[in-house]
Design a protein around this motif. Sequence first.
Motif, short mmCIF file in Angstrom:
data_model
loop_
_atom_site.label_atom_id
_atom_site.label_comp_id
_atom_site.label_asym_id
_atom_site.label_seq_id
_atom_site.Cartn_x
_atom_site.Cartn_y
_atom_site.Cartn_z
N ASP A 36 0.81 -1.22 0.00
CA ASP A 36 0.00 0.00 0.00
C ASP A 36 0.84 1.26 0.00
N GLN A 37 2.15 1.13 0.09
CA GLN A 37 3.00 2.31 0.15
C GLN A 37 3.02 3.04 -1.18
N THR A 38 3.35 4.31 -1.13
CA THR A 38 3.51 5.10 -2.34
C THR A 38 4.97 5.09 -2.77
N LEU A 39 5.19 4.82 -4.03
CA LEU A 39 6.52 4.90 -4.60
C LEU A 39 6.73 6.34 -5.06
N THR A 40 7.75 7.01 -4.53
CA THR A 40 8.02 8.39 -4.90
C THR A 40 9.32 8.45 -5.68
N ILE A 41 9.22 8.89 -6.92
CA ILE A 41 10.34 8.90 -7.85
C ILE A 41 10.78 10.34 -8.12
N GLY A 42 12.09 10.58 -8.04
CA GLY A 42 12.64 11.87 -8.43
C GLY A 42 12.81 11.90 -9.94
N ALA A 43 11.94 12.63 -10.64
CA ALA A 43 11.94 12.65 -12.11
C ALA A 43 12.85 13.74 -12.63
N LEU A 44 13.45 13.51 -13.81
CA LEU A 44 14.44 14.42 -14.38
C LEU A 44 13.83 15.57 -15.15
N ALA A 45 12.56 15.47 -15.53
CA ALA A 45 11.98 16.51 -16.38
C ALA A 45 10.48 16.59 -16.13
N ASP A 46 9.92 17.77 -16.36
CA ASP A 46 8.49 17.97 -16.21
C ASP A 46 7.76 17.35 -17.40
N ILE A 47 6.53 16.96 -17.17
CA ILE A 47 5.65 16.50 -18.25
C ILE A 47 4.71 17.65 -18.55
N THR A 48 4.96 18.32 -19.65
CA THR A 48 4.15 19.50 -19.98
C THR A 48 2.87 19.15 -20.71
N ASP A 49 2.75 17.92 -21.19
CA ASP A 49 1.54 17.50 -21.90
C ASP A 49 1.38 16.00 -21.72
N TRP A 50 0.26 15.59 -21.09
CA TRP A 50 0.03 14.17 -20.80
C TRP A 50 -0.67 13.44 -21.94
N ASP A 51 -0.93 14.12 -23.03
CA ASP A 51 -1.46 13.45 -24.21
C ASP A 51 -0.45 12.38 -24.64
N SER A 200 -1.86 16.83 -7.43
CA SER A 200 -0.83 17.08 -8.44
C SER A 200 -0.67 18.57 -8.69
N VAL A 201 0.58 19.00 -8.84
CA VAL A 201 0.89 20.40 -9.11
C VAL A 201 1.84 20.45 -10.30
N ALA A 202 1.40 21.06 -11.38
CA ALA A 202 2.22 21.12 -12.59
C ALA A 202 3.58 21.71 -12.30
N GLY A 203 4.62 21.03 -12.79
CA GLY A 203 5.98 21.50 -12.60
C GLY A 203 6.59 21.12 -11.27
N GLY A 224 0.29 3.65 -4.83
CA GLY A 224 0.32 4.83 -5.66
C GLY A 224 1.74 5.15 -6.09
N VAL A 225 1.87 6.01 -7.09
CA VAL A 225 3.17 6.44 -7.58
C VAL A 225 3.15 7.96 -7.70
N THR A 226 4.18 8.61 -7.15
CA THR A 226 4.32 10.06 -7.24
C THR A 226 5.62 10.40 -7.96
N PHE A 227 5.54 11.29 -8.93
CA PHE A 227 6.72 11.77 -9.63
C PHE A 227 7.00 13.20 -9.17
N LYS A 228 8.12 13.39 -8.49
CA LYS A 228 8.55 14.73 -8.09
C LYS A 228 9.52 15.26 -9.13
N ILE A 229 9.26 16.44 -9.65
CA ILE A 229 10.06 16.99 -10.73
C ILE A 229 11.30 17.66 -10.14
N LEU A 230 12.45 17.04 -10.38
CA LEU A 230 13.72 17.49 -9.82
C LEU A 230 14.77 17.46 -10.93
N ILE A 231 14.80 18.48 -11.72
CA ILE A 231 15.66 18.48 -12.91
C ILE A 231 17.13 18.60 -12.54
#
Length: 511
Positions: A36-51, A200-203, A224-231
Motif C-alpha cells: 500500500d506504500q507510495t513509490l516516490t520517484i525523483g523525475a528528471l523533467a516535467d511533463i508538460t503534456d500528458w497526451d 498534483s501540481v504542474a511543474g 500509488g506512484v508520485t513523480f517529483k520533478i527534480l531536474i
Amino acid sequence: MKFRKIVTGISVTAVAALALVGCAPGGSGDGSASADQTLTIGALADITDWDPAQAHVGHALQPYQAPYDTLILREPDGKLSPMLATKWSYDDSLTKLTVDLRDDVTFSDGAKFDADAVVANFTHFQKENGRQAAQLVNLDKAVATDEDTVEVTLKQPDPAFTYFLSQAAGLMGSPKALDGDAIGSDPVGTGPYVMDKKASVAGSQYVFTKRKGYWNPDLQKFGGVTFKILIDVTARTNALVSGQVNATLLDARSASQADGAGFTLTKSQVDWGGLLLLDREGKLAPALGDVRVRQAINYALDRKALVKSLQVGYGTATAQPFGPASGAYDKSLDDAYPYDPAKAKKLLAEAGYADGFTLTVPGIASFEAIYAAVGQQLSEVGITLKADPVPDQEIVNKIAGGSFPAAYFQLFQGEAWVAINQIISTNALYNSFDSMTPELQELIDEVQAAPTAKEGDAAAKKINELVVDQAWFAPLYRLDQLYYTDKTVTVVAQTQMAVPSIYNYAPAGAK
C-alpha cells in the motif's frame, strides 16, 4: 542543409541536465515497506503534456507508464512480451502486421479498449506530430478487421516497428479523451494508476493512485506512484538523502554522497558520449574530408583517462557507437583505436596537416569540462578544438542542421535499426551532411529487409565495422547510468533506458 525532425532515440538524459529546479517536500523513506506504500520517484523533467501522442523516450517515457499501457510490454532485458496486444505477426513482405488484442480491458473513463481504439490512437499520434512522431513514420494505414484485431500496413519494412509499440507509439489513450484538450493535463488510459488531480501540481509533482478494476493487478505493486520533478541533480541528491524520494537517477559527481548514505546503486549503460565527425566531405572543415584525419582524432584520444577524469570511473571506454544490447555490437571494436598520439601525428602528416588545424564545435556549459579534456588531448597532436557558444535550447538544431563540422553529444544506444536511423542513414538527425556510400546504403537496406533479427543483426554488425573503420565518429565512452533507491524499494534496471520502467519497482521484501 535540411533539418530533419526524426528524433527517435535522442539522449534525453543529456538534454535534461541543462535545466534547474528546486525539490518539493513529500515521499517516504522511513524503512517501512508494503503493497500500500507510495513509490516516490525523483523525475528528471516535467511533463508538460500528458497526451500520449506527446510522450517521449527514456526517462521521459516512464511517467506515462502510470496512466497508460502500451500495446507491447518491453521486459527489463529488452524482450517484447504481450500487454494490451496478446500476439502479433508479419506477413512475408514484412509490411503487414496483424495484432490481436485483449478483450477484457477498459479505459479509466469507462470506455472499452478494442481495435477501433487502437486505430484512433494511431491516427491521433500521427496527426499530433509529437516528439516521437517518427515512430509511426512508416505506418500507411491501420484497420480494425474485427473487435479485437488490427491489421497494420507499412509503407516499407520497419524492423523497429514492434519495438515502437512498446514505446510512445504504443501508449493507448481513451478515444473519447483524444479529441479534446483535457487529456493534456488529465491523462485517460488503461494503465495501472490514475492521476490525483487535486494532489498534483504542474511543474512540481504528479500523484497517481492505484486504479480499481485494473486488468493486470500484478503490475500494481504500490498503492500509488508520485513523480517529483527534480531536474537539477543536486536537488535530486538532496531529495534522496533527506527521504523525500525513494528512487532517482544521479550522476558520477553525485554518487559519492548517495553511496556514503547507504543507498542501493543499480547501474546500466544507455548512452555513449563522443565526437560526431559530421562533415565527412570537408564542406566546412576540409580536414575532416580525409579519413586519415578522422582516424587521427580517434588515435589521439586516451579514452580510459577520460573515463577516469570525466566520469570518475563510471563508464566504459569505447570506439564504437553501437551498444552491447543493440545487435550490432562487436566487442573487439571497443579498442579499435588504442591511444597512440604518434600514429595520430603520422596520419595527420600524411593527410597534409602536419601543422595541425582548428576544428570548430558548438559549445554549451554542460559540455565545457568535456571539451577542455578532449581539447587538451587533441592539442598534443596539433588539433585545436574551438568551441563557439550555443544556447542550450539550440544545441540539437545546430548539430542536426549542419552548422558545425563536428560536435560532442551524448546519444542513446538503442536497437540497431533505431541507432541507424538516428546517426547513420540519410534520414538520420545526426547525419546532418547526408554522408553515404553505396556499400553502406546496401547494408542499411539489408537490415531493413531482413526476414529475421539474426540476419538483420549480421548486416548491422557490418555497418558498425564500416563506420568505425571510416571514423564517422570519435566515441569516448559508454556512460554508466547511476540509479539509486532507498531501503523500502527494490528495482531492476531497464535495458537501453536511463531509468527503470515503473513495472520494475517493488516494495522491499515483496515476492
